[in-house]
Design an enzyme around this catalytic site. Structure first.
Site, PDB file in Angstrom:
ATOM      1  N   SER A 115       0.856  -1.180   0.000  1.00  0.00           N
ATOM      2  CA  SER A 115       0.000   0.000   0.000  1.00  0.00           C
ATOM      3  C   SER A 115       0.892   1.229   0.000  1.00  0.00           C
ATOM      4  O   SER A 115       1.724   1.396   0.883  1.00  0.00           O
ATOM      5  CB  SER A 115      -0.927   0.030   1.218  1.00  0.00           C
ATOM      6  N   ASP A 290     -10.964   6.109  -0.736  1.00  0.00           N
ATOM      7  CA  ASP A 290      -9.608   6.509  -0.346  1.00  0.00           C
ATOM      8  C   ASP A 290      -9.507   8.018  -0.479  1.00  0.00           C
ATOM      9  O   ASP A 290      -9.749   8.585  -1.544  1.00  0.00           O
ATOM     10  CB  ASP A 290      -8.585   5.816  -1.257  1.00  0.00           C
ATOM     11  N   THR A 296      -0.811   2.463  -4.510  1.00  0.00           N
ATOM     12  CA  THR A 296      -0.833   1.280  -5.375  1.00  0.00           C
ATOM     13  C   THR A 296      -1.844   1.462  -6.501  1.00  0.00           C
ATOM     14  O   THR A 296      -1.666   0.907  -7.596  1.00  0.00           O
ATOM     15  CB  THR A 296      -1.141   0.007  -4.573  1.00  0.00           C
TER      16      THR A 296
END
Length: 385
Positions: A115, A290, A296
């Site tokens: 991540s 997010d 990523t």
């Protein structure tokens, strides 16, 4: 107390390392951060030993119910909230050149292989707490992740990490995972690509769904994203060519991709799970966004653009989040991964961003606490968490 056992990676039964919070409770030393708006909780002390010869094995060990209790404690209420992430800082394994190892944990029992925003938060924590000695103006070191070694270059000034650059693991978008048509209940056919950048992303053009990537559209973005992602995982499963990592496990909507003054620009919204979607329960058709441009996710989108001829090696890619924050990436080289009988063409991405420490804390679980593994309520969580 009866001894609990689990099966070790060699096939030999072995005692569990963690059997509950104990009479005195357990205290976890944590540093809370955010990278471009997305939070992360970095655990730097208080964990039991975690078995495994590699960080990939340690990830599998952390996923088992007794150690997954730490993820639940940190991420669920009353100590966490849907968008929180956890990073367990561990000693590196074997002959690794890494300064530390990291196992990443997210909501819904998701343990990513890598991540980007989490590694920015981990690197900033290690540098600003002195766990990795800071050398100004540039500090370099490696972190061992379940996906492999991630190289860190940190621009440092006056005791602060002001920019973190990650050399990520190889990322790819295979021809057989492009232009995949998925039949989504109540939505119909959706065409998408699937790419790996540390997690497997379903990549969907937001314009094709008449979807604007703006904060006030968050509920619709989450609903459509989670539905498409789960349908994709069910209808077109994928796996990594070098280790067992099934997907897709996350989705990115893309928009506003264009060339400007020698750079490639784009906007995105990444949808993550905070529970389990059930097609017979529409209340569970949701997730979370997010807040950052997603590390990523940026790598996966760059791999997809390169596979489609839209991004050259060394070409700068500026990726904007739903909040208007940015990560900057580029592709360093082309590589081949996987078995010689079925090679996969991949690219090595590099991304840059910044993280900030927001809190230094000690997470406590008293033995009398009625919620040692947290809880969820369907007002802000998936109805099936």
């Amino acid at each position: 107390m009866a001894t609990a056992y689990t099966r070790g990676f060699s096939g030999t039964p072995k005692p569990l390392e963690f059997e509950g919070w104990g009479a005195a409770g357990r205290k976890l030393q944590c540093i809370d951060c955010h990278a471009a708006g997305e939070p992360a909780r970095v655990v730097i002390g208080g964990l039991p030993d975690v078995s495994g010869a590699t960080m990939a094995e340690k990830r599998l060990r952390m996923m088992q119910p007794d150690l997954d209790a730490f993820r639940r404690l940190l991420l669920l209420e009353p100590r966490g909230y849907p968008c929180q992430n956890a990073n367990f800082v561990l000693p590196p394994t074997g002959k690794s050149t890494a300064a530390f190892g990291v196992v990443i944990a997210e909501q819904g029992h998701v343990y990513p292989a890598m991540s980007g925003h989490n590694m920015m938060c981990v690197a900033t924590t290690l540098l600003e707490t002195g766990m990795v000695p800071m050398v100004e103006p540039l500090t370099t070191f490696d972190l061992e992740t379940p996906a492999g070694l991630v190289g860190i270059q940190a621009q440092c000034r006056e005791g602060k990490a002001i920019e973190i650059t990650l050399r990520n693991v190889p990322s790819f978008c295979r021809p057989e995972d492009m232009d995949v048509e998925i039949d989504v209940p109540e939505l119909g056919p959706v065409k998408l690509d699937i790419a790996y950048g540390g997690m497997f992303y379903a990549i969907v053009d937001a314009k094709k769904l008449d979807l604007e990537l703006l904060p006030h559209n968050g509920r619709r973005i989450c609903r459509l994203g989670e539905m498409i992602k789960v349908a994709c995982r069910e209808q077109h499963p994928v796996n990594h060519p070098e280790f067992d990592y099934p997907g897709c496990d996350i989705l990115v909507f893309t928009d506003l991709q264009r060339k400007d003054q020698g750079k490639m620009l784009g906007k995105n919204a990444v949808v993550m799970s905070n529970g389990r979607l059930s097609w017979d329960n529409p209340d569970s058709w949701t997730g979370m966004i997010d807040r950052s441009p997603c590390g990523t996710g940026t790598c996966a989108v760059m791999a997809q653009l390169h596979a489609r001829g839209g991004l050259e090696l060394s070409e700068e890619f500026v990726h904007e989040s739903i909040l208007g924050t940015h990560f900057v990436g580029e592709l360093l080289e082309e590589v081949t991964i996987g078995p010689t009988s079925a090679p996969v063409h991949a690219v090595v991405p590099r991304i840059s961003g910044r993280a900030w420490i927001t809190q230094r804390c000690e997470i406590v679980c008293d033995p009398s606490d009625p919620f040692p593994q947290g809880y969820t309520i369907g007002d802000i969580w998936s109805a099936n968490e």
